[in-house]
Design a protein around this motif. Structure first.
Motif, mmCIF file in Angstrom:
data_model
loop_
_atom_site.group_PDB
_atom_site.id
_atom_site.type_symbol
_atom_site.label_atom_id
_atom_site.label_comp_id
_atom_site.label_asym_id
_atom_site.label_seq_id
_atom_site.Cartn_x
_atom_site.Cartn_y
_atom_site.Cartn_z
ATOM 1 N N UNK A 107 16.723 4.976 23.408
ATOM 2 C CA UNK A 107 16.166 3.725 22.905
ATOM 3 C C UNK A 107 14.871 3.947 22.134
ATOM 4 N N UNK A 108 14.053 4.878 22.570
ATOM 5 C CA UNK A 108 12.804 5.136 21.864
ATOM 6 C C UNK A 108 13.038 5.598 20.442
ATOM 7 N N UNK A 109 13.967 6.507 20.267
ATOM 8 C CA UNK A 109 14.280 7.018 18.930
ATOM 9 C C UNK A 109 14.873 5.905 18.063
ATOM 10 N N UNK A 110 15.738 5.093 18.633
ATOM 11 C CA UNK A 110 16.374 4.029 17.861
ATOM 12 C C UNK A 110 15.351 2.987 17.410
ATOM 13 N N UNK A 111 14.413 2.638 18.270
ATOM 14 C CA UNK A 111 13.358 1.708 17.869
ATOM 15 C C UNK A 111 12.479 2.331 16.792
ATOM 16 N N UNK A 112 12.203 3.628 16.910
ATOM 17 C CA UNK A 112 11.398 4.309 15.898
ATOM 18 C C UNK A 112 12.097 4.282 14.544
ATOM 19 N N UNK A 113 13.406 4.519 14.553
ATOM 20 C CA UNK A 113 14.181 4.471 13.311
ATOM 21 C C UNK A 113 14.172 3.056 12.730
ATOM 22 N N UNK A 114 14.203 2.057 13.610
ATOM 23 C CA UNK A 114 14.193 0.665 13.149
ATOM 24 C C UNK A 114 12.894 0.314 12.440
ATOM 25 N N UNK A 115 11.829 1.043 12.723
ATOM 26 C CA UNK A 115 10.561 0.769 12.054
ATOM 27 C C UNK A 115 10.493 1.303 10.643
ATOM 28 N N UNK A 116 11.348 2.272 10.302
ATOM 29 C CA UNK A 116 11.304 2.906 8.973
ATOM 30 C C UNK A 116 11.585 1.916 7.838
ATOM 31 N N UNK A 117 12.602 1.045 7.936
ATOM 32 C CA UNK A 117 12.858 0.119 6.822
ATOM 33 C C UNK A 117 11.659 -0.757 6.477
ATOM 34 N N UNK A 118 10.817 -1.076 7.458
ATOM 35 C CA UNK A 118 9.659 -1.911 7.165
ATOM 36 C C UNK A 118 8.591 -1.140 6.394
ATOM 37 N N UNK A 119 8.527 0.163 6.605
ATOM 38 C CA UNK A 119 7.638 0.981 5.785
ATOM 39 C C UNK A 119 8.158 1.038 4.352
ATOM 40 N N UNK A 120 9.461 1.190 4.206
ATOM 41 C CA UNK A 120 10.071 1.228 2.876
ATOM 42 C C UNK A 120 9.875 -0.112 2.169
ATOM 43 N N UNK A 121 9.925 -1.209 2.942
ATOM 44 C CA UNK A 121 9.771 -2.524 2.351
ATOM 45 C C UNK A 121 8.430 -2.669 1.645
ATOM 46 N N UNK A 122 7.376 -2.119 2.231
ATOM 47 C CA UNK A 122 6.063 -2.217 1.600
ATOM 48 C C UNK A 122 6.057 -1.528 0.243
ATOM 49 N N UNK A 123 6.683 -0.362 0.162
ATOM 50 C CA UNK A 123 6.765 0.338 -1.124
ATOM 51 C C UNK A 123 7.514 -0.518 -2.146
ATOM 52 N N UNK A 124 8.588 -1.158 -1.713
ATOM 53 C CA UNK A 124 9.352 -2.020 -2.612
ATOM 54 C C UNK A 124 8.514 -3.205 -3.066
ATOM 55 N N UNK A 125 7.765 -3.826 -2.146
ATOM 56 C CA UNK A 125 6.925 -4.969 -2.499
ATOM 57 C C UNK A 125 5.839 -4.571 -3.481
ATOM 58 N N UNK A 126 5.268 -3.391 -3.288
ATOM 59 C CA UNK A 126 4.226 -2.920 -4.210
ATOM 60 C C UNK A 126 4.795 -2.728 -5.612
ATOM 61 N N UNK A 127 5.979 -2.133 -5.704
ATOM 62 C CA UNK A 127 6.621 -1.933 -7.008
ATOM 63 C C UNK A 127 6.959 -3.275 -7.648
ATOM 64 N N UNK A 128 7.448 -4.211 -6.829
ATOM 65 C CA UNK A 128 7.799 -5.525 -7.337
ATOM 66 C C UNK A 128 6.562 -6.252 -7.849
ATOM 67 N N UNK A 129 5.455 -6.156 -7.106
ATOM 68 C CA UNK A 129 4.217 -6.806 -7.525
ATOM 69 C C UNK A 129 3.697 -6.208 -8.819
ATOM 70 N N UNK A 130 3.842 -4.906 -8.961
ATOM 71 C CA UNK A 130 3.380 -4.245 -10.184
ATOM 72 C C UNK A 130 4.189 -4.725 -11.386
ATOM 73 N N UNK A 131 5.517 -4.885 -11.196
ATOM 74 C CA UNK A 131 6.356 -5.341 -12.310
ATOM 75 C C UNK A 131 6.067 -6.789 -12.665
ATOM 76 N N UNK A 132 5.695 -7.593 -11.682
ATOM 77 C CA UNK A 132 5.454 -9.020 -11.918
ATOM 78 C C UNK A 132 3.997 -9.320 -12.179
ATOM 79 N N UNK A 133 3.231 -8.303 -12.468
ATOM 80 C CA UNK A 133 1.829 -8.517 -12.827
ATOM 81 C C UNK A 133 0.940 -8.879 -11.670
ATOM 82 N N UNK A 134 1.231 -8.287 -10.508
ATOM 83 C CA UNK A 134 0.371 -8.520 -9.343
ATOM 84 C C UNK A 134 0.884 -9.552 -8.375
ATOM 85 N N UNK A 135 1.943 -10.287 -8.756
ATOM 86 C CA UNK A 135 2.523 -11.288 -7.846
ATOM 87 C C UNK A 135 3.715 -10.699 -7.128
ATOM 88 N N UNK A 136 3.809 -10.964 -5.810
ATOM 89 C CA UNK A 136 4.932 -10.459 -5.026
ATOM 90 C C UNK A 136 6.130 -11.386 -5.199
#
Length: 391
Positions: A362-391
């Motif tokens: 269970x510990x490993x599975x919960x740790x893996x579940x946290x990875x997509x949320x880290x990836x999400x931040x990178x996606x939001x940053x890229x999206x904000x950059x394309x939209x001129x600072x707006x998410x």
């Protein structure tokens, strides 16, 4: 509803096998998926307040049937009623609250209000769980069922007192090019006159907003992914038990996570500028806390609770972002799409967790579940950059 934490025991005592119980959960999930979007369309065509009052009545009917006639067919019918009742509230509640606040010039307080409502709900679940044992000792399943039905009836009565200023209007609908793509465009669009709403018209406009507006699609996707974390709630007791603590201490560790969840709700509406980095912070806390728990360190649940709290705060912020970018004509429909997406994502998470449990703890599975949320931040940053600072 004190019946909630022990209804699985009711099923077992009624002679149901684990396979039958699992099939009931499938019926529950399928019902929610099937009715999620149609209920949103109904809320955009008919009275939202009436649907909010009807939902708890359906749930109350299901609990009453369980208590009076415990058997597999009745349990299945109860889950259908429960799923339909929940669907009637999903999307409808958010649409009614946001629109009433908008009409009063207070839409900026939406995230704070719904976050606090969620926090109160979490606290109520904890109280109901605490009183379930003494109520069951006093009157068995019949007493638990009666109290749960009473709670649903009270919920329906309170729902009926909610204000609803929305009324059918006449005129023409906006053209696809006028669909709002930024928070400031909505108020202008909603001043346009429109024809009396119909099921076909609402569906067409709701789909048009999602299809033609990148801002709506982004906010919708963000809400869906953030709400997916709720699927992990079911596995928190297993993570707590994996620390090696005594069985009696497991509820206390689960309480830590629930407390973090509630704290996130109380903090909703504040610091919205931190929405972009929030998922990454939550993902790091989730992974670090879960791995610590897997190593036998019970204090790791504190970090997991912090992750749940951050994500609860982010869910309210993302919901507010979505409400800003859609019109009231199909607000509940589009919001229900987020609920439908989260239900589908939850099923996928359940399946992935079950498959992953064959090779990892269970510990490993919960740790893996946290990875997509880290990836999400990178996606939001890229999206904000394309939209001129707006998410």
């Amino acid at each position: 509803m004190p019946l909630y934490p022990v209804y699985a025991l009711l099923f077992a005592d009624s002679g149901l096998s684990p396979a039958q119980v699992s099939s009931l959960f499938v019926i529950w999930s399928v019902t929610a998926v099937v009715f999620e979007v149609p209920s949103g369309v109904w809320a955009d065509v008919f009275s939202r307040r009436r649907l909010l009052a009807l939902g708890p009545l359906l749930t109350a009917a299901g609990f009453a049937l369980w208590t009076l006639f415990p058997s597999y067919p009745v349990f299945a019918a109860g889950f259908v009623l429960w799923g339909l009742g929940s669907s009637l509230r999903s999307g409808t509640w958010e649409a009614l609250v946001y629109e009433e606040l908008r009409l009063r010039g207070a839409k900026a307080s939406y995230a704070r209000l719904v976050g606090r409502a969620e926090a109160v709900g979490t606290t109520a679940v904890l109280v109901a769980t605490a009183v379930a044992a003494p109520v069951m000792r006093a009157g068995g399943y019949a007493a638990l069922g009666a109290v749960s039905v009473a709670a649903c009836l009270l919920c329906a009565a309170v729902s009926w007192t909610l204000p609803e200023s929305r009324a059918p209007r006449s005129g023409s609908a906006p053209s696809p090019s006028s669909l709002p793509d930024d928070p400031d465009a909505e108020d202008e669009g909603e001043e346009d006159e429109e024809e009396e709403p119909s099921l076909r018209r609402v569906v067409s406009e709701g789909w048009g907003q999602v299809r033609r507006s990148p801002g709506v699609r982004g906010a919708l996707a963000l809400s869906v992914v953030l709400m997916g974390v709720t699927a992990l709630d079911e596995y928190v007791p297993y993570l707590a038990a994996s620390t090696g603590v005594a069985a009696a201490a497991v509820p206390l560790l689960v309480l830590l996570v629930s407390a973090g969840d509630a704290a996130g709700g109380w903090a909703a509406g504040r610091g919205l500028r931190w929405l972009v980095p929030a998922p990454a912070v939550a993902g790091v806390c989730m992974a670090a806390g879960a791995l610590a728990a897997a190593a036998g360190r019970a204090e790791g649940l504190l970090l997991v609770g912090a992750a749940f709290g951050i994500l609860q705060w982010a869910m309210a912020a993302a919901d507010a972002r979505l409400q800003e970018r859609i019109t009231d004509r199909s607000r509940a429909t589009v919001t229900s799409l987020a609920g439908w997406g989260s239900e589908v994502l939850s099923v996928a998470i359940f399946a992935a967790y079950g498959a992953g449990s064959l090779w990892a703890g269970h510990g490993v599975l919960f740790a893996v579940a946290g990875v997509p949320y880290m990836v999400m931040t990178a996606f939001l940053c890229c999206s904000a950059r394309r939209r001129g600072g707006r998410v």
